[in-house]
Motif scaffolding. Sequence first.
Motif, PDB file in Angstrom:
ATOM      1  N   VAL A   1       0.840  -1.206   0.000  1.00  0.00           N
ATOM      2  CA  VAL A   1       0.000   0.000   0.000  1.00  0.00           C
ATOM      3  C   VAL A   1       0.873   1.253   0.000  1.00  0.00           C
ATOM      4  O   VAL A   1       0.587   2.218  -0.710  1.00  0.00           O
ATOM      5  CB  VAL A   1      -0.953   0.003   1.231  1.00  0.00           C
ATOM      6  N   THR A   2       1.956   1.235   0.784  1.00  0.00           N
ATOM      7  CA  THR A   2       2.757   2.456   0.941  1.00  0.00           C
ATOM      8  C   THR A   2       3.893   2.578  -0.082  1.00  0.00           C
ATOM      9  O   THR A   2       4.257   3.680  -0.464  1.00  0.00           O
ATOM     10  CB  THR A   2       3.352   2.510   2.359  1.00  0.00           C
TER      11      THR A   2
ATOM     12  N   SER B   1      -3.634   4.471  -5.954  1.00  0.00           N
ATOM     13  CA  SER B   1      -2.781   5.524  -5.402  1.00  0.00           C
ATOM     14  C   SER B   1      -2.892   6.827  -6.197  1.00  0.00           C
ATOM     15  O   SER B   1      -2.124   7.747  -5.971  1.00  0.00           O
ATOM     16  CB  SER B   1      -1.334   5.040  -5.295  1.00  0.00           C
TER      17      SER B   1
ATOM     18  N   PRO C   1       3.986   1.763  -3.386  1.00  0.00           N
ATOM     19  CA  PRO C   1       3.624   2.378  -4.666  1.00  0.00           C
ATOM     20  C   PRO C   1       3.573   3.912  -4.613  1.00  0.00           C
ATOM     21  O   PRO C   1       3.793   4.573  -5.630  1.00  0.00           O
ATOM     22  CB  PRO C   1       2.227   1.800  -4.958  1.00  0.00           C
ATOM     23  N   VAL C   2       3.300   4.482  -3.449  1.00  0.00           N
ATOM     24  CA  VAL C   2       3.300   5.944  -3.305  1.00  0.00           C
ATOM     25  C   VAL C   2       4.738   6.463  -3.163  1.00  0.00           C
ATOM     26  O   VAL C   2       5.054   7.592  -3.552  1.00  0.00           O
ATOM     27  CB  VAL C   2       2.427   6.379  -2.101  1.00  0.00           C
TER      28      VAL C   2
ATOM     29  N   HIS D   1      -0.452  -2.627  -8.200  1.00  0.00           N
ATOM     30  CA  HIS D   1       0.474  -2.113  -7.176  1.00  0.00           C
ATOM     31  C   HIS D   1       1.559  -3.143  -6.875  1.00  0.00           C
ATOM     32  O   HIS D   1       2.742  -2.822  -6.788  1.00  0.00           O
ATOM     33  CB  HIS D   1      -0.282  -1.799  -5.886  1.00  0.00           C
TER      34      HIS D   1
ATOM     35  N   HIS E   1      -1.537   8.680   1.999  1.00  0.00           N
ATOM     36  CA  HIS E   1      -2.737   8.923   1.200  1.00  0.00           C
ATOM     37  C   HIS E   1      -3.662   9.910   1.932  1.00  0.00           C
ATOM     38  O   HIS E   1      -4.442  10.593   1.285  1.00  0.00           O
ATOM     39  CB  HIS E   1      -3.489   7.618   0.970  1.00  0.00           C
TER      40      HIS E   1
ATOM     41  N   LEU F   1      -7.536   2.244  -0.819  1.00  0.00           N
ATOM     42  CA  LEU F   1      -6.075   2.328  -0.949  1.00  0.00           C
ATOM     43  C   LEU F   1      -5.512   1.401  -2.017  1.00  0.00           C
ATOM     44  O   LEU F   1      -4.306   1.328  -2.205  1.00  0.00           O
ATOM     45  CB  LEU F   1      -5.393   2.036   0.391  1.00  0.00           C
ATOM     46  N   ASN F   2      -6.412   0.697  -2.726  1.00  0.00           N
ATOM     47  CA  ASN F   2      -5.916  -0.095  -3.857  1.00  0.00           C
ATOM     48  C   ASN F   2      -5.637   0.810  -5.044  1.00  0.00           C
ATOM     49  O   ASN F   2      -5.175   0.372  -6.083  1.00  0.00           O
ATOM     50  CB  ASN F   2      -6.901  -1.213  -4.226  1.00  0.00           C
TER      51      ASN F   2
END
Lengths: 419, 166
Positions: free
Chosen positions: A37-38, B28, A40-41, A78, B69, B25-26
């Motif tokens: 989740v984190t 971004s 990819p950012v 992702h 996010h 959150l899938n």
Amino acid sequence: MGMTMTQKILADHAGREQISAGELIEAQLDLVLGNDVTTPVALPEFKRMGATEVFDREKVVIVPDHFTPNKDILSAEHCKQIREFAVEQDLENYFEVGEMGIEHALLPEKGLVVPGDVIIGADSHTCTYGALGAFSTGVGSTDMAVGMALGKTWFKVPEAQQFKLTGKMRPWVTGKDVILHIIGMIGVDGARYQSMEFTGDGVANLTMDDRFTMANMAIEAGAKNGIFPVDDKTLAYVKDHSTKNYKVYEADEDADYEQVHEIDLSTIPLTVAFPHLPENTRPVSEAGDVKVDQVIIGSCTNGRMDDLRMTAKILKGKKVAKHLRCIIFPGTQKIYLEAVREGLAEIFVEAGAVFSTPTCGPCLGGHMGILAKGERAVSTTNRNFVGRMGHPESEIYLASPAVAAASAITGKISSPENL
Amino acid sequence: MIAHGKAFVYGNNVDTDVIIPARYLNNSDPAALASHCMEDIDAAFITEVAQGDVIVAGKNFGCGSSREHAPLAIKVAGVSCVIAETFARIFYRNAINIGLPILECPEAVKEIKKGDQLEVDFAAGTITNKTQGKTYETQPFPPFIQAIVEADGLVGWAKKELEGKA
């Protein structure tokens, strides 16, 4: 003036003899962690700062654990991005589905964390590694990106609160009850921006799994980190899991603590946190008649062997209540396999529970056990915020595996003492 | 920089799960995240928010998950800054890192009402409630954090560090 255990670790990593609370320092990092989740950012930020390679291919750890096995197409994309990055950077510690686990159960098990380390992770429960006498804290994706590029980051040196533990816990009471009790005592911002340093004779009565659970939930009191002293149990764990060099730090005798709490472990009851904050705690004996639709046992908080053994002890020969879903998910593949070999998996399935592959899925309302409107769950996870596990009008009650398993059998919040 | 906008007022312990629920959150993509901002505690927020508006909240804003996010969704939704009594530490760090201005000002939080027109002067560190005709002073960032903000967030700071190494 003396330094706390956390301050001593940070000072050493900043190349300084002495630091004090409130100061801003730059510290070298021993490990930088991210998940599906984190990360990819973080990747676009890594590129945007002009970085082309990570500071150390063995010290950047990526674990796809949140929405894996891929729950939908977007999650799959992702995971593909981070896998490609791991291949491009030749990362030693990228753990694919099949060898992975929930990151904070996995890293200690793989021997990647040892006493004295400084670790940042783009996941708030990175504070778990304080159980091993390391400084570890959760950060966001941009911090992860910068950590991956530079191998260092900035910290504000935290003050600390000391939790002096004495005595021994009563039967069925575990580290989960202790940490819920403490959060109930000081509140969800009770240690905001501070270290929670656990000390005292009582520490020796906590298993390593108890300590992982307690350090894991330091963030739920707003803390920057939670940390335990290194003792024989820690060193035995390290010897079993790691070949990395480690360094043992101790708080100075004259260390300055913002607050000192004395806690007799023998007085702590089985504890449950009511919706919608982890601080809304009550003894299970005062929970009243709360009917439950789903029980979740597992997560980075409570998905270790102690937790599964406790669950099996209670579920053995029993059946989960009619119309109740009981989902058990282990922390890692290794824990999964041990549970199979010890016969725990068989007990779970015969009791009518689901025994899942490791995933963060249900804990954050991702997949594998979402709640409908008005449904209630007893969960061994770490947060009971509005909508955390599904519909905004669902409810989560946080508890230990013992209380969760007992509740699965009776269909309402229950103590294992009364089965 | 001076921001103008109306206030959205919330209570204590606004967590990152309600700022942006994990079920989104899938993805971004910042715009996609922004479209669900605050959804679980204020479904009307995303239809009412306009460029420059201000979120005002109590203690421990942004507690819980480290998801960047959350400040990203707030920023891309058009919010110019968040004023709170206190911030949870990971959110505080993330907001600075991505360039979302945040201010701690308990006095202002106590008195601002939903819909009040606010003017925030970041350089001067003042919050003016134009509806109520009141002005509040806030503490400026420490110099190191100010430098991160001036370098366009942490990425700008890291870029300089990387260039220094080369």
